[in-house]
Motif scaffolding. Structure first.
Motif, mmCIF file in Angstrom:
data_model
loop_
_atom_site.group_PDB
_atom_site.id
_atom_site.type_symbol
_atom_site.label_atom_id
_atom_site.label_comp_id
_atom_site.label_asym_id
_atom_site.label_seq_id
_atom_site.Cartn_x
_atom_site.Cartn_y
_atom_site.Cartn_z
ATOM 1 N N VAL A 115 36.648 -24.422 18.048
ATOM 2 C CA VAL A 115 37.033 -23.016 18.032
ATOM 3 C C VAL A 115 35.794 -22.119 18.046
ATOM 4 O O VAL A 115 35.725 -21.146 18.807
ATOM 5 C CB VAL A 115 37.883 -22.706 16.784
ATOM 6 C CG1 VAL A 115 38.170 -21.216 16.680
ATOM 7 C CG2 VAL A 115 39.180 -23.506 16.806
ATOM 8 N N ALA A 116 34.828 -22.452 17.208
ATOM 9 C CA ALA A 116 33.607 -21.641 17.106
ATOM 10 C C ALA A 116 32.497 -22.498 16.524
ATOM 11 O O ALA A 116 32.764 -23.400 15.726
ATOM 12 C CB ALA A 116 33.831 -20.412 16.227
ATOM 13 N N SER A 122 40.135 -18.180 23.613
ATOM 14 C CA SER A 122 41.365 -17.721 22.964
ATOM 15 C C SER A 122 41.124 -16.988 21.637
ATOM 16 O O SER A 122 42.034 -16.328 21.136
ATOM 17 C CB SER A 122 42.310 -18.899 22.731
ATOM 18 O OG SER A 122 41.687 -19.880 21.924
ATOM 19 N N VAL A 123 39.918 -17.094 21.074
ATOM 20 C CA VAL A 123 39.652 -16.434 19.784
ATOM 21 C C VAL A 123 38.584 -15.356 19.891
ATOM 22 O O VAL A 123 38.294 -14.673 18.894
ATOM 23 C CB VAL A 123 39.263 -17.452 18.691
ATOM 24 C CG1 VAL A 123 40.289 -18.572 18.602
ATOM 25 C CG2 VAL A 123 37.866 -18.008 18.916
ATOM 26 N N LYS A 124 37.991 -15.192 21.056
ATOM 27 C CA LYS A 124 36.944 -14.180 21.216
ATOM 28 C C LYS A 124 37.471 -12.798 20.856
ATOM 29 O O LYS A 124 38.555 -12.403 21.269
ATOM 30 C CB LYS A 124 36.423 -14.187 22.650
ATOM 31 C CG LYS A 124 35.503 -15.354 22.963
ATOM 32 C CD LYS A 124 34.988 -15.300 24.400
ATOM 33 C CE LYS A 124 34.070 -16.464 24.701
ATOM 34 N NZ LYS A 124 33.624 -16.468 26.111
ATOM 35 N N GLY A 125 36.681 -12.077 20.061
ATOM 36 C CA GLY A 125 37.073 -10.743 19.642
ATOM 37 C C GLY A 125 37.944 -10.727 18.397
ATOM 38 O O GLY A 125 38.192 -9.661 17.826
ATOM 39 N N ARG A 126 38.418 -11.897 17.969
ATOM 40 C CA ARG A 126 39.277 -11.975 16.781
ATOM 41 C C ARG A 126 38.638 -12.780 15.650
ATOM 42 O O ARG A 126 38.834 -12.457 14.483
ATOM 43 C CB ARG A 126 40.618 -12.619 17.147
ATOM 44 C CG ARG A 126 41.392 -11.868 18.207
ATOM 45 C CD ARG A 126 42.815 -12.437 18.370
ATOM 46 N NE ARG A 126 42.815 -13.825 18.812
ATOM 47 C CZ ARG A 126 43.396 -14.827 18.136
ATOM 48 N NH1 ARG A 126 43.987 -14.588 16.987
ATOM 49 N NH2 ARG A 126 43.362 -16.060 18.617
ATOM 50 N N PHE A 127 37.900 -13.811 15.999
ATOM 51 C CA PHE A 127 37.275 -14.682 15.000
ATOM 52 C C PHE A 127 35.769 -14.446 14.987
ATOM 53 O O PHE A 127 35.158 -14.167 16.032
ATOM 54 C CB PHE A 127 37.512 -16.162 15.328
ATOM 55 C CG PHE A 127 38.930 -16.631 15.157
ATOM 56 C CD1 PHE A 127 39.975 -15.762 14.939
ATOM 57 C CD2 PHE A 127 39.202 -17.993 15.204
ATOM 58 C CE1 PHE A 127 41.274 -16.206 14.785
ATOM 59 C CE2 PHE A 127 40.500 -18.464 15.050
ATOM 60 C CZ PHE A 127 41.537 -17.566 14.842
ATOM 61 N N THR A 128 35.182 -14.594 13.803
ATOM 62 C CA THR A 128 33.728 -14.484 13.658
ATOM 63 C C THR A 128 33.222 -15.611 12.776
ATOM 64 O O THR A 128 33.713 -15.791 11.651
ATOM 65 C CB THR A 128 33.331 -13.139 13.027
ATOM 66 O OG1 THR A 128 33.827 -12.057 13.826
ATOM 67 C CG2 THR A 128 31.814 -13.019 12.939
ATOM 68 N N ILE A 129 32.258 -16.351 13.297
ATOM 69 C CA ILE A 129 31.636 -17.433 12.522
ATOM 70 C C ILE A 129 30.295 -16.935 11.998
ATOM 71 O O ILE A 129 29.583 -16.203 12.680
ATOM 72 C CB ILE A 129 31.471 -18.711 13.375
ATOM 73 C CG1 ILE A 129 31.038 -19.892 12.511
ATOM 74 C CG2 ILE A 129 30.494 -18.490 14.535
ATOM 75 C CD1 ILE A 129 31.089 -21.239 13.236
#
Length: 118
Positions: free
Chosen positions: A48-49, A62-69
C-alpha cells in the motif's frame, strides 16, 4: 533480527480516518525500509505504501491523496494515516521491513484488521 508490532486498526465508517502504528525492535531501524501491506479476503497481499531511509515514499494508486506514511526514527515507529476511508480499504494491514539494499520484505508484524463499513 527485527520484530514488528502493529496497532491502531478497527471499525470505521466510510469517510472516516484511522492511524496505524508499527513499533519495531532492534538497533537497525535507520538501515531498513518500511512498508504497509494489506490483504483482503480472497485477494493477494499488496503493498500500500512504503518509506525509505531518506523518507522517500511510495503509494499504490488507489490510496494516493488519502493515505500518508511516515516514520519516527527516534521512536523506531512507522505510521500510516488513513483518511477518507472506503469500504474497499477493508483488509488486514501488515507492517513489513527489509534491509534498504534488498527488494523483498523479510520481517512482518502479525497484522491488524481494518474494517470500513456503515
Amino acid at each position: 533480527q527485527v520484530q514488528l508490532e502493529e496497532s491502531g486498526g478497527g471499525l470505521v465508517e466510510p469517510g472516516g480516518s484511522l492511524r496505524l502504528s508499527c513499533a519495531t525492535s532492534g538497533s537497525t531501524f535507520s538501515s531498513i525500509d518500511m512498508g504497509w501491506h494489506r490483504q483482503a479476503p480472497g485477494k493477494q497481499r499488496e503493498l500500500v505504501a512504503s518509506i525509505g531511509r531518506g523518507d522517500t515514499t511510495y503509494y499504490v494508486d488507489s490510496v494516493k491523496g488519502r493515505f500518508t506514511i511516515s516514520r519516527d526514527n527516534a521512536k523506531k515507529t512507522v505510521y500510516l494515516q488513513m483518511n477518507s476511508l472506503k469500504p474497499e480499504d477493508t483488509a488486514v494491514y501488515y507492517c513489513g521491513a527489509r534491509w534498504w539494499f534488498k527488494v523483498e520484505y523479510e520481517w512482518w508484524g502479525q497484522g491488524t484488521q481494518v474494517t470500513v463499513s456503515s
